[in-house]
Structure formats: C-alpha cells, structure tokens
Design a protein around this motif. Structure first.
Motif, PDB file in Angstrom:
ATOM      1  N   ARG A  44       0.823  -1.210   0.000  1.00 37.12           N
ATOM      2  CA  ARG A  44       0.000   0.000   0.000  1.00 37.12           C
ATOM      3  C   ARG A  44       0.859   1.263   0.000  1.00 37.12           C
ATOM      4  N   GLU A  45       1.950   1.242   0.734  1.00 40.89           N
ATOM      5  CA  GLU A  45       2.856   2.397   0.764  1.00 40.89           C
ATOM      6  C   GLU A  45       3.469   2.631  -0.619  1.00 40.89           C
ATOM      7  N   LEU A  46       3.816   1.547  -1.286  1.00 43.57           N
ATOM      8  CA  LEU A  46       4.366   1.671  -2.638  1.00 43.57           C
ATOM      9  C   LEU A  46       3.322   2.240  -3.589  1.00 43.57           C
ATOM     10  N   GLU A  47       2.091   1.723  -3.528  1.00 40.29           N
ATOM     11  CA  GLU A  47       1.030   2.203  -4.412  1.00 40.29           C
ATOM     12  C   GLU A  47       0.737   3.688  -4.179  1.00 40.29           C
ATOM     13  N   GLN A  48       0.771   4.107  -2.941  1.00 38.82           N
ATOM     14  CA  GLN A  48       0.514   5.517  -2.630  1.00 38.82           C
ATOM     15  C   GLN A  48       1.614   6.409  -3.208  1.00 38.82           C
ATOM     16  N   LEU A  49       2.869   5.980  -3.076  1.00 33.02           N
ATOM     17  CA  LEU A  49       3.985   6.759  -3.609  1.00 33.02           C
ATOM     18  C   LEU A  49       3.908   6.842  -5.129  1.00 33.02           C
ATOM     19  N   MET A  50       3.514   5.742  -5.788  1.00 28.99           N
ATOM     20  CA  MET A  50       3.380   5.747  -7.239  1.00 28.99           C
ATOM     21  C   MET A  50       2.249   6.670  -7.683  1.00 28.99           C
ATOM     22  N   GLU A  51       1.152   6.678  -6.944  1.00 30.23           N
ATOM     23  CA  GLU A  51       0.032   7.564  -7.274  1.00 30.23           C
ATOM     24  C   GLU A  51       0.447   9.027  -7.189  1.00 30.23           C
ATOM     25  N   GLU A  52       1.241   9.366  -6.186  1.00 25.81           N
ATOM     26  CA  GLU A  52       1.696  10.751  -6.014  1.00 25.81           C
ATOM     27  C   GLU A  52       2.550  11.213  -7.185  1.00 25.81           C
ATOM     28  N   GLY A  53       3.334  10.295  -7.760  1.00 21.70           N
ATOM     29  CA  GLY A  53       4.196  10.654  -8.882  1.00 21.70           C
ATOM     30  C   GLY A  53       3.632  10.270 -10.239  1.00 21.70           C
ATOM     31  N   ASN A  54       2.378   9.823 -10.254  1.00 21.53           N
ATOM     32  CA  ASN A  54       1.745   9.390 -11.511  1.00 21.53           C
ATOM     33  C   ASN A  54       2.616   8.360 -12.232  1.00 21.53           C
ATOM     34  N   ILE A  55       3.147   7.422 -11.465  1.00 21.82           N
ATOM     35  CA  ILE A  55       3.993   6.349 -12.005  1.00 21.82           C
ATOM     36  C   ILE A  55       3.143   5.088 -12.114  1.00 21.82           C
ATOM     37  N   ARG A  56       3.236   4.451 -13.259  1.00 20.57           N
ATOM     38  CA  ARG A  56       2.361   3.307 -13.537  1.00 20.57           C
ATOM     39  C   ARG A  56       3.162   2.051 -13.822  1.00 20.57           C
ATOM     40  N   LEU A  57       2.629   0.922 -13.358  1.00 25.61           N
ATOM     41  CA  LEU A  57       3.219  -0.391 -13.644  1.00 25.61           C
ATOM     42  C   LEU A  57       2.525  -0.997 -14.854  1.00 25.61           C
ATOM     43  N   ASP A  58       3.320  -1.335 -15.875  1.00 27.71           N
ATOM     44  CA  ASP A  58       2.768  -2.002 -17.049  1.00 27.71           C
ATOM     45  C   ASP A  58       3.191  -3.468 -17.054  1.00 27.71           C
ATOM     46  N   THR A  59       3.489  -3.985 -15.880  1.00 33.35           N
ATOM     47  CA  THR A  59       3.911  -5.369 -15.703  1.00 33.35           C
ATOM     48  C   THR A  59       3.557  -5.782 -14.285  1.00 33.35           C
ATOM     49  N   GLU A  60       3.611  -7.057 -13.993  1.00 32.31           N
ATOM     50  CA  GLU A  60       3.300  -7.519 -12.646  1.00 32.31           C
ATOM     51  C   GLU A  60       4.477  -7.269 -11.714  1.00 32.31           C
ATOM     52  N   LEU A  61       4.160  -6.969 -10.468  1.00 30.77           N
ATOM     53  CA  LEU A  61       5.181  -6.789  -9.442  1.00 30.77           C
ATOM     54  C   LEU A  61       5.483  -8.147  -8.820  1.00 30.77           C
ATOM     55  N   PRO A  62       6.697  -8.674  -9.013  1.00 29.51           N
ATOM     56  CA  PRO A  62       7.009  -9.997  -8.458  1.00 29.51           C
ATOM     57  C   PRO A  62       6.878 -10.012  -6.942  1.00 29.51           C
ATOM     58  N   GLU A  63       6.247 -11.045  -6.430  1.00 30.34           N
ATOM     59  CA  GLU A  63       6.066 -11.160  -4.987  1.00 30.34           C
ATOM     60  C   GLU A  63       7.194 -11.954  -4.331  1.00 30.34           C
ATOM     61  N   VAL A  64       7.856 -12.790  -5.087  1.00 23.91           N
ATOM     62  CA  VAL A  64       8.900 -13.640  -4.532  1.00 23.91           C
ATOM     63  C   VAL A  64      10.150 -12.824  -4.233  1.00 23.91           C
ATOM     64  N   LYS A  65      10.848 -13.189  -3.162  1.00 22.11           N
ATOM     65  CA  LYS A  65      12.122 -12.560  -2.848  1.00 22.11           C
ATOM     66  C   LYS A  65      13.252 -13.337  -3.522  1.00 22.11           C
ATOM     67  N   PRO A  66      14.364 -12.667  -3.821  1.00 23.50           N
ATOM     68  CA  PRO A  66      15.490 -13.370  -4.447  1.00 23.50           C
ATOM     69  C   PRO A  66      16.074 -14.427  -3.520  1.00 23.50           C
ATOM     70  N   ASP A  67      16.705 -15.407  -4.124  1.00 27.29           N
ATOM     71  CA  ASP A  67      17.457 -16.392  -3.356  1.00 27.29           C
ATOM     72  C   ASP A  67      18.719 -15.714  -2.812  1.00 27.29           C
ATOM     73  N   GLU A  68      19.253 -16.252  -1.725  1.00 24.42           N
ATOM     74  CA  GLU A  68      20.447 -15.660  -1.132  1.00 24.42           C
ATOM     75  C   GLU A  68      21.726 -16.166  -1.788  1.00 24.42           C
ATOM     76  N   MET A  69      21.638 -16.639  -3.017  1.00 24.24           N
ATOM     77  CA  MET A  69      22.768 -17.273  -3.677  1.00 24.24           C
ATOM     78  C   MET A  69      23.736 -16.246  -4.266  1.00 24.24           C
ATOM     79  N   ILE A  70      25.023 -16.505  -4.098  1.00 20.84           N
ATOM     80  CA  ILE A  70      26.089 -15.744  -4.746  1.00 20.84           C
ATOM     81  C   ILE A  70      26.805 -16.691  -5.704  1.00 20.84           C
ATOM     82  N   LEU A  71      27.031 -16.230  -6.923  1.00 23.09           N
ATOM     83  CA  LEU A  71      27.668 -17.063  -7.934  1.00 23.09           C
ATOM     84  C   LEU A  71      29.035 -16.509  -8.298  1.00 23.09           C
TER      85      LEU A  71
END
Length: 250
Positions: A44-71
């Motif tokens: 909700r905080e992210l959506e509010q900040l985007m609304e204030e700046g008229n910034i739009r997502l034209d793709t899905e926001l990934p919900e998964v967090k990255p793996d802790e892997m270092i290569l």
C-alpha cells in the motif's frame, strides 16, 4: 626550485583528493542507507507513492524474494571458430547470413552456439540492428552473459559472445530486498521520474569482473522504464546502477 611552494601544492592536492574520496564514500553510503530504510515497505505504501508521482506499472510486481545465492563465474572456453578477445569471443561469417525474422536468427544461432536453448532474448538491450540474448541459470538471466548478434539489411554480419561457466555457488546471510522495497526506494530517491511507466521488472544475476575473466554475480532486480533507462538494484546491498536505453533514436 621553490620547495616550500611545491610542498604547499602537494598538501592542497592531497587534501582535494581526500575530500573527493570522502564524498564518493558518503554518496555510496547514502544510497545504501535509503534502500535499507525501504526493507519493510508495504504494498500500500508503494502504491501511494506511485500515485503521487503518476507512475504506472505495465507489468506484474514480483512477490517472490530473491534467493540468497552468490555465484562465481569464469569466461567459458569455446572452440577455435570464435576469435578470442579480452572478455568476449567474436565470430564474423565469411558471408553475411540472410535472416527474415527472430525465428530464423534463432535457427542460425543453434548451429553456432552450443546450448543456445539456454538463452533468451533481452528486449531491453536489443534494437532493430542488434539482437541480444542472455544466458540463463536456474531459470534466471545472467545479465552479463550475453550473445549479441549484429544485423545489417536483414543479414547477420557478426556475433559477440560472453559465455559463463558457473564455478562456485554460496549462500549469504544478508537481508534480501523484495521488488516492492527496491522500487519504493528508487521512486522516493527520484531515480524514476514522475509520469514514468515501468514496463518490465526482472530478477537475475549481475556483477563485475574484478579479476581477468572472473565474475562475482549477485542477485539483482532490473527495473525497465518504457522508452527510457533501466536500473539494476543489488538485492543484498542496495547498490544502484543506471543503464541508458540503447533503443533506436530514429
């Protein structure tokens, strides 16, 4: 020689250098600190900040967090048909290869590049005269392991290849930034201008070669702005790297 004058000049030069280095360190610390504060941002905080700046997502926001892997990766050995350079290989067909579309390009590359089925087209880095493919690892792109195909009048004129061998995998205990936390920090800091459209959010591995042909790759988010730049956000440390758009300007 006026030694007193020379001594004074040296002191001033060292003082200026120390000031410059201090500013660089502070700016890096400030960027990381700002992203650290964004660790626990809600949707909700992210959506509010985007609304204030008229910034739009034209793709899905990934919900998964990255793996802790270092290569760790090295430049892969390839056959002699590829001309070796410092950090890439090049091949120039004796006669340009005619292709009609991306499907035919893929068919040609299957003949030249072993395991080409492990590469995917990167639309952000590609233009009408250059197709860029990225090597995949565990279903994620290695952003720096690229295969670039140069085109002229619908003919392949040359190929540049940076193939990686993954030599080591390890896990980190660092906290991980989610996509929404990283995006919130980018917007709040002003990296993403008001009115922007975010066309793609992609998780992959990105890094630097600190030694000859050796790369340290860390999980990174790449945020792409429609008709604009892309931003890599290190999912461990919050470092930000801006990549200018290479799209045709005509």
């Amino acid at each position: 020689m006026d030694w007193n004058r020379a001594k004074t000049i040296l002191i001033i030069a060292f003082a200026a250098l120390n000031l410059f280095l201090a500013i660089q360190v502070y700016q890096t610390w400030e960027k990381t600190l700002e992203l650290t504060d964004a660790h626990n941002i809600t949707l909700r905080e992210l959506e509010q900040l985007m609304e204030e700046g008229n910034i739009r997502l034209d793709t899905e926001l990934p919900e998964v967090k990255p793996d802790e892997m270092i290569l760790k990766a090295t430049l892969k050995n390839v056959d002699d048909s590829w001309e070796a350079h410092d950090n890439y290989f090049k091949q120039t067909p004796e006669n340009p290869i005619a292709v009609k579309d991306s499907k035919e390009i893929g068919t040609v590359l299957e003949e030249y590049v072993p395991d080409f089925d492990n590469y995917e087209l990167d639309t952000f880095s590609s233009t009408s005269s250059r197709y860029v493919y990225q090597q995949q690892w565990d279903d994620l792109p290695l952003f720096d392991a690229t295969l670039s195909v140069q085109l002229k009048e619908k003919q392949i004129t040359s190929m540049h290849w940076v193939p990686f061998d993954i030599t080591e995998e390890s896990r980190s205990k660092e906290a991980i930034y989610s996509a929404q936390s990283a995006l919130f920090a980018l917007i709040e800091r002003g990296d993403i201008p008001d009115g922007s459209v975010i066309s793609d959010i992609r998780l992959g591995y990105h890094g630097k070669n600190y030694e000859a042909q050796t790369y340290d790759l860390l999980p990174s988010w790449r945020f792409t702005i429609a008709k604009g730049n892309a931003f890599y956000v290190n999912a461990f440390y919050g470092d930000v790297e801006t990549v200018p758009s290479v799209k045709d300007k005509n």
